[in-house]
Write a protein that holds these residues in place. Sequence first.
Motif, mmCIF file in Angstrom:
data_model
loop_
_atom_site.group_PDB
_atom_site.id
_atom_site.type_symbol
_atom_site.label_atom_id
_atom_site.label_comp_id
_atom_site.label_asym_id
_atom_site.label_seq_id
_atom_site.Cartn_x
_atom_site.Cartn_y
_atom_site.Cartn_z
ATOM 1 N N TYR A 43 0.855 -1.171 0.000
ATOM 2 C CA TYR A 43 0.000 0.000 0.000
ATOM 3 C C TYR A 43 0.896 1.227 0.000
ATOM 4 O O TYR A 43 2.124 1.118 -0.127
ATOM 5 N N GLY A 44 0.288 2.408 0.107
ATOM 6 C CA GLY A 44 1.089 3.625 0.044
ATOM 7 C C GLY A 44 1.324 4.042 -1.397
ATOM 8 O O GLY A 44 0.902 3.371 -2.345
ATOM 9 N N GLY A 45 1.982 5.169 -1.593
ATOM 10 C CA GLY A 45 2.266 5.672 -2.925
ATOM 11 C C GLY A 45 3.033 4.674 -3.760
ATOM 12 O O GLY A 45 4.132 4.276 -3.390
ATOM 13 N N SER A 46 2.454 4.270 -4.892
ATOM 14 C CA SER A 46 3.069 3.301 -5.808
ATOM 15 C C SER A 46 3.440 2.002 -5.098
ATOM 16 O O SER A 46 4.411 1.339 -5.470
ATOM 17 N N GLY A 47 2.693 1.644 -4.070
ATOM 18 C CA GLY A 47 2.971 0.400 -3.345
ATOM 19 C C GLY A 47 4.289 0.439 -2.608
ATOM 20 O O GLY A 47 4.991 -0.571 -2.512
ATOM 21 N N SER A 48 4.640 1.618 -2.076
ATOM 22 C CA SER A 48 5.957 1.802 -1.467
ATOM 23 C C SER A 48 6.101 1.123 -0.106
ATOM 24 O O SER A 48 7.210 0.976 0.395
ATOM 25 N N LYS A 49 4.987 0.717 0.517
ATOM 26 C CA LYS A 49 5.049 0.077 1.831
ATOM 27 C C LYS A 49 4.622 -1.382 1.716
ATOM 28 O O LYS A 49 3.666 -1.706 1.014
ATOM 29 N N LEU A 50 5.336 -2.222 2.411
ATOM 30 C CA LEU A 50 5.094 -3.659 2.327
ATOM 31 C C LEU A 50 4.933 -4.275 3.703
ATOM 32 O O LEU A 50 5.755 -4.062 4.594
ATOM 33 N N ILE A 51 3.866 -5.022 3.878
ATOM 34 C CA ILE A 51 3.679 -5.874 5.049
ATOM 35 C C ILE A 51 3.854 -7.302 4.559
ATOM 36 O O ILE A 51 3.077 -7.779 3.732
ATOM 37 N N ASP A 52 4.875 -7.971 5.055
ATOM 38 C CA ASP A 52 5.201 -9.312 4.578
ATOM 39 C C ASP A 52 4.946 -10.324 5.683
ATOM 40 O O ASP A 52 5.686 -10.407 6.655
ATOM 41 N N MET A 53 3.888 -11.098 5.534
ATOM 42 C CA MET A 53 3.549 -12.141 6.493
ATOM 43 C C MET A 53 3.539 -13.493 5.796
ATOM 44 O O MET A 53 2.734 -14.375 6.095
ATOM 45 N N SER A 54 4.458 -13.658 4.864
ATOM 46 C CA SER A 54 4.530 -14.897 4.096
ATOM 47 C C SER A 54 5.520 -15.869 4.714
ATOM 48 O O SER A 54 6.447 -15.474 5.433
ATOM 49 N N VAL A 55 5.339 -17.152 4.426
ATOM 50 C CA VAL A 55 6.286 -18.172 4.869
ATOM 51 C C VAL A 55 7.617 -18.000 4.146
ATOM 52 O O VAL A 55 8.677 -18.257 4.711
ATOM 53 N N LYS A 56 7.566 -17.535 2.906
ATOM 54 C CA LYS A 56 8.805 -17.308 2.150
ATOM 55 C C LYS A 56 9.710 -16.341 2.888
ATOM 56 O O LYS A 56 10.922 -16.542 2.977
ATOM 57 N N LYS A 57 9.130 -15.289 3.444
ATOM 58 C CA LYS A 57 9.920 -14.324 4.198
ATOM 59 C C LYS A 57 10.564 -14.992 5.410
ATOM 60 O O LYS A 57 11.743 -14.778 5.705
#
Length: 251
Positions: free
Chosen positions: A219-233
């Motif tokens: 989210y944020g301008g041009s998707g500049s913010k990331l919330i990563d709750m993936s198993v890959k992370k």
Amino acid sequence: MAASLQNAAFSLQTKIPPSARLSRPTTTKPLNLSFSGTFPSLNLTNAAIKHRPSSGGGASGARMSATAAGSYAAALAEVAKSNNTLDSTSADVEKLEKLFADPAVHDFFTSPVIDPAKKQQVIDEISKSSELQPHTANFLNILVDAKRIDLVKEIVKEFELVYNRLTDTELAVVTSVVKLESQHLAQIAKQVQKLTGAKNVRIKTALDPSLVAGFTVRYGGSGSKLIDMSVKKQLDEIATQLDLGDIELAV
């Protein structure tokens, strides 16, 4: 709406040579959510939020006005705003996004060898079957006349930015391995609303098997913010820790 889009696409496909017909790609689907009642707790506030450089930053309006697509999108939004049809015009633009996601549709309208009158005839058919507003149909005809119909995908993206700005709407793209339930998307949207303070939150979904499990939210301008709750992370973090451990043992 889905049925009308399918009818429009089928009608158009019958006018295109079989050699030009390509399979329809997977596209994200927007989900407009309003919040009422109580949702189960889903706390994203403490999740890892990463930032990436934004191409537009706070000057997204200036960037848009400097592009042809942005100018067309701003003009369409201005007409919609003056007619008090901003929301319904946004719905029209979503229909166009889905329609032009079909390569055969896009190639038909951008082909220089097809008579513009034929393209306008098809636009009339699409407008009727998809119940587009008159000014949206006129807008498509203008793009055909100006030979700028090739910009339609960019215009869709730019219109979304203008619409979000005018309506104080935050766009969040949720990527997961499998399709998430609507109640889970509602929880995510509610948390994004808390994080951003936006009046409205609009969710788009995408699938990515490489995440293994879990999901990410941009989210944020041009998707500049990331919330990563993936198993890959989590796996990547474990791998990094193992590498550091090997270095410490070597030392």
